[in-house]
Motif scaffolding. Structure first.
Motif, PDB file in Angstrom:
ATOM      1  N   THR A 186       0.734  -1.454   0.294  1.00 25.65           N
ATOM      2  CA  THR A 186       0.028  -0.218  -0.195  1.00 25.65           C
ATOM      3  C   THR A 186       0.719   1.260  -0.292  1.00 25.65           C
ATOM      4  O   THR A 186       0.342   2.340  -0.252  1.00 25.65           O
ATOM      5  CB  THR A 186      -1.367   0.131   0.893  1.00 25.65           C
ATOM      6  N   GLY A 187       2.057   1.508   0.273  1.00 22.20           N
ATOM      7  CA  GLY A 187       3.061   2.014   0.382  1.00 22.20           C
ATOM      8  C   GLY A 187       2.371   3.192   1.625  1.00 22.20           C
ATOM      9  O   GLY A 187       3.417   4.033   2.219  1.00 22.20           O
ATOM     10  N   LEU A 188       1.474   2.241   2.410  1.00 25.13           N
ATOM     11  CA  LEU A 188       1.517   3.154   3.718  1.00 25.13           C
ATOM     12  C   LEU A 188       2.446   3.051   5.131  1.00 25.13           C
ATOM     13  O   LEU A 188       3.271   1.971   4.947  1.00 25.13           O
ATOM     14  CB  LEU A 188       0.409   2.428   4.829  1.00 25.13           C
ATOM     15  N   ASP A 244      20.665   8.977  16.997  1.00 22.49           N
ATOM     16  CA  ASP A 244      20.120   7.413  16.214  1.00 22.49           C
ATOM     17  C   ASP A 244      18.428   7.896  16.382  1.00 22.49           C
ATOM     18  O   ASP A 244      17.937   7.057  15.907  1.00 22.49           O
ATOM     19  CB  ASP A 244      20.225   6.113  16.712  1.00 22.49           C
ATOM     20  N   CYS A 245      17.797   8.963  15.414  1.00 20.47           N
ATOM     21  CA  CYS A 245      16.836   8.934  15.196  1.00 20.47           C
ATOM     22  C   CYS A 245      16.565   9.486  14.440  1.00 20.47           C
ATOM     23  O   CYS A 245      14.741   9.666  13.550  1.00 20.47           O
ATOM     24  CB  CYS A 245      16.043   9.407  16.560  1.00 20.47           C
ATOM     25  N   LEU A 246      17.253  10.886  13.602  1.00 18.40           N
ATOM     26  CA  LEU A 246      16.848  12.078  12.349  1.00 18.40           C
ATOM     27  C   LEU A 246      16.159  11.211  11.606  1.00 18.40           C
ATOM     28  O   LEU A 246      15.392  11.847  10.757  1.00 18.40           O
ATOM     29  CB  LEU A 246      17.996  13.048  12.503  1.00 18.40           C
ATOM     30  N   HIS A 247      16.889  10.426  10.777  1.00 25.80           N
ATOM     31  CA  HIS A 247      16.744   9.320   8.980  1.00 25.80           C
ATOM     32  C   HIS A 247      15.227   9.206  10.076  1.00 25.80           C
ATOM     33  O   HIS A 247      14.451   8.744   8.661  1.00 25.80           O
ATOM     34  CB  HIS A 247      17.869   8.160   9.639  1.00 25.80           C
ATOM     35  N   ASP A 248      14.082   8.462  10.773  1.00 23.03           N
ATOM     36  CA  ASP A 248      13.197   8.048  10.726  1.00 23.03           C
ATOM     37  C   ASP A 248      12.292   8.741  10.869  1.00 23.03           C
ATOM     38  O   ASP A 248      10.960   8.739  11.214  1.00 23.03           O
ATOM     39  CB  ASP A 248      12.556   7.159  12.278  1.00 23.03           C
ATOM     40  N   MET A 249      12.803  10.491  10.997  1.00 22.00           N
ATOM     41  CA  MET A 249      12.007  11.386  11.057  1.00 22.00           C
ATOM     42  C   MET A 249      10.861  11.563   9.580  1.00 22.00           C
ATOM     43  O   MET A 249      11.669  11.831   8.839  1.00 22.00           O
ATOM     44  CB  MET A 249      12.108  13.067  11.426  1.00 22.00           C
ATOM     45  N   GLY A 250       9.948  12.025   9.205  1.00 24.88           N
ATOM     46  CA  GLY A 250       8.774  12.262   8.767  1.00 24.88           C
ATOM     47  C   GLY A 250       9.629  13.891   7.591  1.00 24.88           C
ATOM     48  O   GLY A 250       9.172  14.075   6.888  1.00 24.88           O
ATOM     49  N   ASP A 251       9.373  14.493   8.669  1.00 21.96           N
ATOM     50  CA  ASP A 251       9.965  16.192   8.251  1.00 21.96           C
ATOM     51  C   ASP A 251      11.115  16.345   9.131  1.00 21.96           C
ATOM     52  O   ASP A 251      11.446  16.910   9.615  1.00 21.96           O
ATOM     53  CB  ASP A 251       8.695  16.973   8.791  1.00 21.96           C
ATOM     54  N   PRO A 252      12.573  16.005   8.292  1.00 16.77           N
ATOM     55  CA  PRO A 252      13.655  16.425   9.384  1.00 16.77           C
ATOM     56  C   PRO A 252      13.958  17.470   8.596  1.00 16.77           C
ATOM     57  O   PRO A 252      14.371  18.501  10.342  1.00 16.77           O
ATOM     58  CB  PRO A 252      14.333  15.109   8.695  1.00 16.77           C
ATOM     59  N   SER A 255       7.212  15.555  19.752  1.00 16.90           N
ATOM     60  CA  SER A 255       8.204  15.610  18.727  1.00 16.90           C
ATOM     61  C   SER A 255       9.459  16.331  18.642  1.00 16.90           C
ATOM     62  O   SER A 255       8.936  17.654  18.944  1.00 16.90           O
ATOM     63  CB  SER A 255       6.873  15.311  18.137  1.00 16.90           C
ATOM     64  N   ALA A 256       9.395  16.133  17.315  1.00 15.65           N
ATOM     65  CA  ALA A 256      11.077  16.471  17.210  1.00 15.65           C
ATOM     66  C   ALA A 256      10.352  18.447  16.475  1.00 15.65           C
ATOM     67  O   ALA A 256      11.347  18.973  16.433  1.00 15.65           O
ATOM     68  CB  ALA A 256      11.750  16.029  16.682  1.00 15.65           C
ATOM     69  N   GLN A 257       9.699  17.799  15.939  1.00 16.36           N
ATOM     70  CA  GLN A 257       9.051  19.711  15.559  1.00 16.36           C
ATOM     71  C   GLN A 257       8.237  20.109  16.131  1.00 16.36           C
ATOM     72  O   GLN A 257       8.216  21.822  15.944  1.00 16.36           O
ATOM     73  CB  GLN A 257       8.297  19.592  14.092  1.00 16.36           C
ATOM     74  N   ASP A 258       7.783  19.839  17.002  1.00 17.81           N
ATOM     75  CA  ASP A 258       7.414  20.837  18.389  1.00 17.81           C
ATOM     76  C   ASP A 258       7.607  20.811  20.240  1.00 17.81           C
ATOM     77  O   ASP A 258       6.746  21.018  20.640  1.00 17.81           O
ATOM     78  CB  ASP A 258       5.322  21.026  18.504  1.00 17.81           C
ATOM     79  N   TYR A 259       8.426  19.851  19.907  1.00 17.70           N
ATOM     80  CA  TYR A 259       9.219  20.145  21.556  1.00 17.70           C
ATOM     81  C   TYR A 259       9.300  21.875  22.734  1.00 17.70           C
ATOM     82  O   TYR A 259       9.952  22.982  21.594  1.00 17.70           O
ATOM     83  CB  TYR A 259      10.269  18.755  22.013  1.00 17.70           C
ATOM     84  N   PRO A 260       8.993  21.608  23.435  1.00 17.05           N
ATOM     85  CA  PRO A 260       9.162  23.513  23.983  1.00 17.05           C
ATOM     86  C   PRO A 260      10.323  23.717  24.768  1.00 17.05           C
ATOM     87  O   PRO A 260      11.435  22.580  24.709  1.00 17.05           O
ATOM     88  CB  PRO A 260       8.271  22.869  24.469  1.00 17.05           C
ATOM     89  N   GLY A 261      10.763  25.100  24.894  1.00 14.91           N
ATOM     90  CA  GLY A 261      11.585  25.449  25.542  1.00 14.91           C
ATOM     91  C   GLY A 261      12.990  26.392  23.833  1.00 14.91           C
ATOM     92  O   GLY A 261      11.994  26.070  23.016  1.00 14.91           O
ATOM     93  N   GLN A 262      13.278  27.079  25.100  1.00 16.03           N
ATOM     94  CA  GLN A 262      14.197  27.842  24.195  1.00 16.03           C
ATOM     95  C   GLN A 262      15.874  27.679  24.844  1.00 16.03           C
ATOM     96  O   GLN A 262      15.838  27.714  25.881  1.00 16.03           O
ATOM     97  CB  GLN A 262      13.830  29.818  23.952  1.00 16.03           C
ATOM     98  N   ARG A 284       7.201   6.925   7.231  1.00 15.58           N
ATOM     99  CA  ARG A 284       6.270   6.611   5.531  1.00 15.58           C
ATOM    100  C   ARG A 284       5.012   7.305   6.628  1.00 15.58           C
ATOM    101  O   ARG A 284       3.830   8.301   6.403  1.00 15.58           O
ATOM    102  CB  ARG A 284       6.008   5.883   4.816  1.00 15.58           C
ATOM    103  N   ALA A 285       5.256   7.026   8.579  1.00 15.30           N
ATOM    104  CA  ALA A 285       4.258   6.758   8.577  1.00 15.30           C
ATOM    105  C   ALA A 285       3.886   8.639   8.889  1.00 15.30           C
ATOM    106  O   ALA A 285       2.665   9.081   9.990  1.00 15.30           O
ATOM    107  CB  ALA A 285       4.016   6.066  10.066  1.00 15.30           C
ATOM    108  N   GLN A 286       4.863   9.179   9.038  1.00 18.02           N
ATOM    109  CA  GLN A 286       4.695  10.493   9.458  1.00 18.02           C
ATOM    110  C   GLN A 286       4.299  11.513   8.503  1.00 18.02           C
ATOM    111  O   GLN A 286       4.650  11.446   7.311  1.00 18.02           O
ATOM    112  CB  GLN A 286       5.783  11.126  10.345  1.00 18.02           C
ATOM    113  N   LYS A 287       3.950  13.207   9.413  1.00 20.22           N
ATOM    114  CA  LYS A 287       4.007  14.113   7.708  1.00 20.22           C
ATOM    115  C   LYS A 287       5.274  14.144   7.449  1.00 20.22           C
ATOM    116  O   LYS A 287       6.111  13.904   8.346  1.00 20.22           O
ATOM    117  CB  LYS A 287       3.367  15.719   8.242  1.00 20.22           C
ATOM    118  N   GLY A 288       5.389  14.344   5.777  1.00 20.71           N
ATOM    119  CA  GLY A 288       6.612  14.627   4.465  1.00 20.71           C
ATOM    120  C   GLY A 288       7.221  13.055   4.157  1.00 20.71           C
ATOM    121  O   GLY A 288       6.819  13.118   3.977  1.00 20.71           O
ATOM    122  N   ALA A 289       7.022  12.101   4.924  1.00 15.26           N
ATOM    123  CA  ALA A 289       7.353  11.037   4.800  1.00 15.26           C
ATOM    124  C   ALA A 289       8.133  11.705   4.083  1.00 15.26           C
ATOM    125  O   ALA A 289       9.175  10.277   3.176  1.00 15.26           O
ATOM    126  CB  ALA A 289       6.228  10.802   4.088  1.00 15.26           C
TER     127      ALA A 289
END
Length: 354
Positions: free
Chosen positions: A125-127, A247-255, A231-238, A307-312
């Motif tokens: 299916t490509g999902l 060992d996780c950047l390559h797993d992300m849909g939108d690195p 998530s990596a795209q919205d974690y809080p803090g400045q 593939r399961a995340q936005k951006g894939a």
């Protein structure tokens, strides 16, 4: 069709090696869970002697020991009928804290077999198949496989390779560990740098709960170490001095989106530490035993997660330095370099100022 016998024989020899490894892998998981390697590391024993020591059935154990000996994981002494382990075998199989400890890798393989039905459907299916959709053996196996390498290298080699970071952490700095999983890397840093504060982020709630429990057991209060679901795209803090991805950047849909968020969360002179699987930049450069491991894991775990995340974007576990650099630069960083390397990892630093 013309069959060349020498090529066929060579391929069949490879098949025998591979199917032997596949059949052997579950025996390693069983031996690890029953403590058989740890018990055997205490001294040679016959199957009956080891069965009494380990409190397991002797007949099953005799077959297990024979399988281990045939695979080169234990030694057999014909004269005494005893099985034992070399110091090197015990170092890799029985010493949980050693940098060569390998049973966790076999736990990951348990999940891969359990994931076959999902992967058949995903490839049709490509999902995607999200990290959270895997068996718990993946989460525990990943921690146990990667933690020894982190313990051996993170504090003593990787952090010192970053621009002025060891000194900042000793003085007192703010650190985010994104995609922290069970928190092994976060805990190692927190224990090594008591003047600094650390927060681990992961989107997988059960992993965050596990990390919190480990931190409590280690006696680290939330003033110095805490774990949050994000998530990596919205974690809080400045104004973090250091943001780390292990060992996780390559797993992300939108690195690229993750890279942009890291840049926004860092101090202007902060560093992004990126630890990724060891990979060359070309396919042919990765057609080797390490690449074989990572491409197989990437097929069942990393690419489906992306593939399961936005951006894939699906970087895959063999993304290599050039593609990782491109992600960092697209995310707004102006400097990117390979800071260090290890047999299974490449360590990068991304910055926006000198």
């Amino acid at each position: 069709m013309a069959i060349q016998e020498d090529r066929l024989n060579a391929f069949m020899n490879q098949f025998v090696q591979d199917i032997g490894a596949v059949m052997h892998a579950p025996t390693v998981v069983v031996g690890d869970q029953l403590g058989l390697y740890k018990e055997l590391a205490k001294g040679p024993a016959t199957p009956d002697e080891l069965a009494r020591r380990a409190e397991v059935d002797a007949r099953y154990l005799s077959e297990w020991l024979a399988a281990q000996a045939a695979s080169g994981f234990v030694q057999y002494d014909r004269a005494t009928g005893k099985f034992g382990m070399t110091e090197e075998q015990a170092f890799a199989l029985a010493e949980e804290g050693s940098p060569a400890f390998i049973p966790g890798a076999f736990q990951i393989a348990v999940d891969q077999f359990k994931s076959i039905p999902k992967m058949v459907q995903a490839m049709r299916t490509g999902l995607g198949v999200g990290w959270h959709e895997h068996d718990a053996s993946l989460f525990h196996g990943t921690e146990r496989f990667f933690r020894p390498g982190y313990a051996a290298n993170l504090v003593e080699q990787w952090i010192p390779a970053l621009t002025g970071m060891r000194e900042r952490l000793h003085r007192g700095a703010r650190v985010a560990d994104v995609g922290c999983g069970h928190g092994a890397s976060t805990l190692l840093m927190a224990q090594a740098f008591p003047a600094s504060s650390f927060v681990g982020y992961d989107y997988h709630g059960p992993s965050v709960e596990y990390a919190r429990e480990v931190a409590r057991d280690a006696g680290l209060g939330e003033d110095r170490l805490r774990f949050e679901v994000a998530s990596a795209q919205d974690y809080p803090g400045q104004d973090f001095d250091l943001v780390a991805f292990f060992d996780c950047l390559h797993d992300m849909g939108d690195p690229v989106g993750a890279a942009a968020h890291v840049k926004e969360s860092l101090k202007p002179d902060g560093s992004w530490l990126i630890v990724e699987p060891f990979a060359n930049d070309t396919l042919e450069g990765n057609l080797n035993p390490v690449g074989r491991v990572y491409y197989s894991a990437s097929t069942f775990i990393c690419t489906p997660a992306s593939r399961a995340q936005k951006g894939a974007m699906c970087l895959g576990a063999q993304a290599g330095e050039a593609r990782t650099r491109d992600v960092a630069l697209q995310g707004g960083f102006t400097q990117f370099r390979r800071a260090a390397e290890a047999p299974f990892n490449l360590i990068y630093e991304a910055r926006s100022s000198s």
